[in-house]
Design a protein around this motif. Structure first.
Motif, PDB file in Angstrom:
ATOM      1  N   GLY A 187      12.060  81.549  75.220  1.00 31.62           N
ATOM      2  CA  GLY A 187      11.088  81.933  74.379  1.00 31.62           C
ATOM      3  C   GLY A 187      11.037  83.110  73.726  1.00 31.62           C
ATOM      4  N   GLU A 188      11.183  84.106  74.641  1.00 29.14           N
ATOM      5  CA  GLU A 188      11.152  85.433  74.412  1.00 29.14           C
ATOM      6  C   GLU A 188      12.399  86.105  73.650  1.00 29.14           C
ATOM      7  N   ASP A 189      13.323  85.220  73.316  1.00 28.54           N
ATOM      8  CA  ASP A 189      14.755  85.740  72.753  1.00 28.54           C
ATOM      9  C   ASP A 189      14.541  85.727  70.933  1.00 28.54           C
ATOM     10  N   LEU A 190      15.110  86.680  70.503  1.00 27.35           N
ATOM     11  CA  LEU A 190      15.135  86.537  69.098  1.00 27.35           C
ATOM     12  C   LEU A 190      16.512  85.775  68.557  1.00 27.35           C
ATOM     13  N   LEU A 191      16.206  85.297  67.641  1.00 26.76           N
ATOM     14  CA  LEU A 191      17.775  84.489  67.045  1.00 26.76           C
ATOM     15  C   LEU A 191      18.604  85.489  66.620  1.00 26.76           C
ATOM     16  N   VAL A 192      19.993  85.039  67.016  1.00 29.46           N
ATOM     17  CA  VAL A 192      21.207  86.020  66.812  1.00 29.46           C
ATOM     18  C   VAL A 192      22.157  85.276  65.847  1.00 29.46           C
ATOM     19  N   PRO A 193      22.510  85.984  65.040  1.00 36.60           N
ATOM     20  CA  PRO A 193      23.673  85.364  63.938  1.00 36.60           C
ATOM     21  C   PRO A 193      24.860  84.911  64.902  1.00 36.60           C
ATOM     22  N   LEU A 194      25.238  83.706  64.811  1.00 38.02           N
ATOM     23  CA  LEU A 194      26.295  83.200  65.695  1.00 38.02           C
ATOM     24  C   LEU A 194      27.495  83.825  65.547  1.00 38.02           C
ATOM     25  N   GLN A 195      28.111  84.106  64.340  1.00 38.10           N
ATOM     26  CA  GLN A 195      29.278  84.725  63.883  1.00 38.10           C
ATOM     27  C   GLN A 195      29.372  86.294  64.697  1.00 38.10           C
ATOM     28  N   GLU A 196      28.297  87.006  64.768  1.00 42.44           N
ATOM     29  CA  GLU A 196      28.522  88.391  65.489  1.00 42.44           C
ATOM     30  C   GLU A 196      28.071  88.015  67.088  1.00 42.44           C
ATOM     31  N   HIS A 197      27.524  87.034  67.334  1.00 38.32           N
ATOM     32  CA  HIS A 197      27.365  86.735  69.052  1.00 38.32           C
ATOM     33  C   HIS A 197      28.726  86.551  69.691  1.00 38.32           C
ATOM     34  N   ARG A 198      29.539  85.968  68.876  1.00 36.13           N
ATOM     35  CA  ARG A 198      30.712  85.886  69.512  1.00 36.13           C
ATOM     36  C   ARG A 198      31.660  87.114  69.852  1.00 36.13           C
ATOM     37  N   MET A 199      31.362  88.271  69.195  1.00 33.85           N
ATOM     38  CA  MET A 199      31.819  89.535  69.530  1.00 33.85           C
ATOM     39  C   MET A 199      31.906  90.040  71.001  1.00 33.85           C
ATOM     40  N   GLY A 200      31.309  89.451  71.760  1.00 36.36           N
ATOM     41  CA  GLY A 200      31.237  90.055  73.262  1.00 36.36           C
ATOM     42  C   GLY A 200      30.001  90.146  73.730  1.00 36.36           C
ATOM     43  N   SER A 201      29.824  91.307  74.634  1.00 36.69           N
ATOM     44  CA  SER A 201      28.387  91.547  74.846  1.00 36.69           C
ATOM     45  C   SER A 201      27.264  92.011  73.822  1.00 36.69           C
ATOM     46  N   ILE A 202      26.291  91.776  74.121  1.00 36.32           N
ATOM     47  CA  ILE A 202      25.101  91.825  73.004  1.00 36.32           C
ATOM     48  C   ILE A 202      24.184  92.962  73.525  1.00 36.32           C
ATOM     49  N   LEU A 203      23.711  93.627  72.498  1.00 35.42           N
ATOM     50  CA  LEU A 203      22.619  94.607  72.695  1.00 35.42           C
ATOM     51  C   LEU A 203      21.628  93.892  73.273  1.00 35.42           C
ATOM     52  N   LYS A 204      20.974  94.590  74.367  1.00 37.10           N
ATOM     53  CA  LYS A 204      19.673  94.158  74.701  1.00 37.10           C
ATOM     54  C   LYS A 204      18.607  95.261  74.305  1.00 37.10           C
ATOM     55  N   ILE A 205      17.472  94.636  73.756  1.00 37.57           N
ATOM     56  CA  ILE A 205      16.257  95.318  73.599  1.00 37.57           C
ATOM     57  C   ILE A 205      15.027  95.027  74.559  1.00 37.57           C
ATOM     58  N   TYR A 206      14.591  95.870  75.128  1.00 31.30           N
ATOM     59  CA  TYR A 206      13.459  95.504  76.060  1.00 31.30           C
ATOM     60  C   TYR A 206      12.169  95.945  75.361  1.00 31.30           C
ATOM     61  N   GLY A 207      11.272  95.063  75.339  1.00 29.47           N
ATOM     62  CA  GLY A 207       9.933  95.323  74.765  1.00 29.47           C
ATOM     63  C   GLY A 207       9.020  93.993  74.458  1.00 29.47           C
ATOM     64  N   MET A 208       8.149  94.118  73.708  1.00 29.75           N
ATOM     65  CA  MET A 208       7.388  93.036  73.230  1.00 29.75           C
ATOM     66  C   MET A 208       7.035  93.221  71.833  1.00 29.75           C
ATOM     67  N   PRO A 209       6.938  91.999  70.886  1.00 26.77           N
ATOM     68  CA  PRO A 209       6.877  92.221  69.684  1.00 26.77           C
ATOM     69  C   PRO A 209       5.491  92.646  69.082  1.00 26.77           C
TER      70      PRO A 209
ATOM     71  N   LEU B  37       8.466 103.301  79.292  1.00 27.49           N
ATOM     72  CA  LEU B  37       8.154 103.003  77.975  1.00 27.49           C
ATOM     73  C   LEU B  37       8.735 101.911  77.235  1.00 27.49           C
ATOM     74  N   ILE B  38       8.421 101.444  76.088  1.00 29.71           N
ATOM     75  CA  ILE B  38       9.190 100.350  75.369  1.00 29.71           C
ATOM     76  C   ILE B  38       9.209 101.167  73.948  1.00 29.71           C
ATOM     77  N   PRO B  39      10.307 100.818  73.256  1.00 35.14           N
ATOM     78  CA  PRO B  39      11.341 100.093  73.770  1.00 35.14           C
ATOM     79  C   PRO B  39      12.465 100.760  74.568  1.00 35.14           C
ATOM     80  N   ALA B  40      13.424  99.985  75.288  1.00 30.75           N
ATOM     81  CA  ALA B  40      14.436 100.451  75.767  1.00 30.75           C
ATOM     82  C   ALA B  40      15.451  99.499  75.368  1.00 30.75           C
ATOM     83  N   MET B  41      16.805 100.096  75.645  1.00 32.30           N
ATOM     84  CA  MET B  41      17.837  99.204  75.150  1.00 32.30           C
ATOM     85  C   MET B  41      18.849  99.558  76.187  1.00 32.30           C
TER      86      MET B  41
END
Length: 179
Positions: A9-31, A78-82
């Motif tokens: 539930g806490e994950d944001l949606l990710v464009p599919l075509q770009e998700h296939r590129m490999g590892s994904i950027l992680k952003i740590y925080g709260m909306p 502190l947030i955000p972190a990546m």
């Protein structure tokens, strides 16, 4: 160009075509956090895939910003972190500068030194004035057991009014070329 459903539930949606590129950027925080939203919205606008890792502010509980796991990512707690494939960084303005250079986001983070200096001027102003003022207004709501006096909150309100006045005059005014 569809969107992938989040795994949690806490994950944001990710464009599919770009998700296939490999590892994904992680952003740590709260909306609720404005600095987290600044990084997340920039990534969404520029279609950089990322995963929002929800954290608990000022907490030593699992996924808390005072755990050793999180402090290895951002020693300030502190947030955000990546985490970008092992490169870890904290502070929204540092993250935005890094991403602006990496991708390059010339429209958001110009390469011309004078234009970039104006962006950096706002980054530093925002961090020192607007963000500092909001701590006394937002932290009492989001941080467990806050220890803010009514005087501190009153000063925060006054600082926020000054910050808005400066933003209106310097960046949003009739003669402004920035926003």
């Amino acid at each position: 160009e569809g969107l992938q459903e989040p795994e949690r539930g806490e994950d944001l949606l990710v464009p599919l075509q770009e998700h296939r590129m490999g590892s994904i950027l992680k952003i740590y925080g709260m909306p609720l956090s404005q600095p987290v939203r600044a990084v997340a919205w920039s990534c969404l606008i520029k279609r950089v895939p990322f995963k929002l890792e929800a954290v608990k502010l000022a907490s030593k509980e699992p996924r808390g910003t005072r755990t050793m796991e999180f402090l290895r990512i951002n020693p300030s707690g502190l947030i955000p972190a990546m985490d970008d494939n092992g490169f870890q960084l904290g502070e929204s303005m540092a993250i935005l500068s890094y991403l602006g250079d990496k991708y390059p986001w010339k429209d958001l983070y110009p390469t011309d030194p004078q234009t970039r200096a104006k962006v950096l001027m706002y980054f530093h102003y925002h961090h020192r004035a607007a963000r500092e003022a909001t701590v006394g207004l937002i932290a009492p709501i989001t941080v467990p057991n806050p220890d803010f006096t009514p005087e501190y909150i009153s000063v925060s309100l006054k600082r926020m009014a000054l910050a808005f006045k400066a933003i209106d005059k310097l960046w949003l005014g009739d003669e402004s070329q920035y926003l």
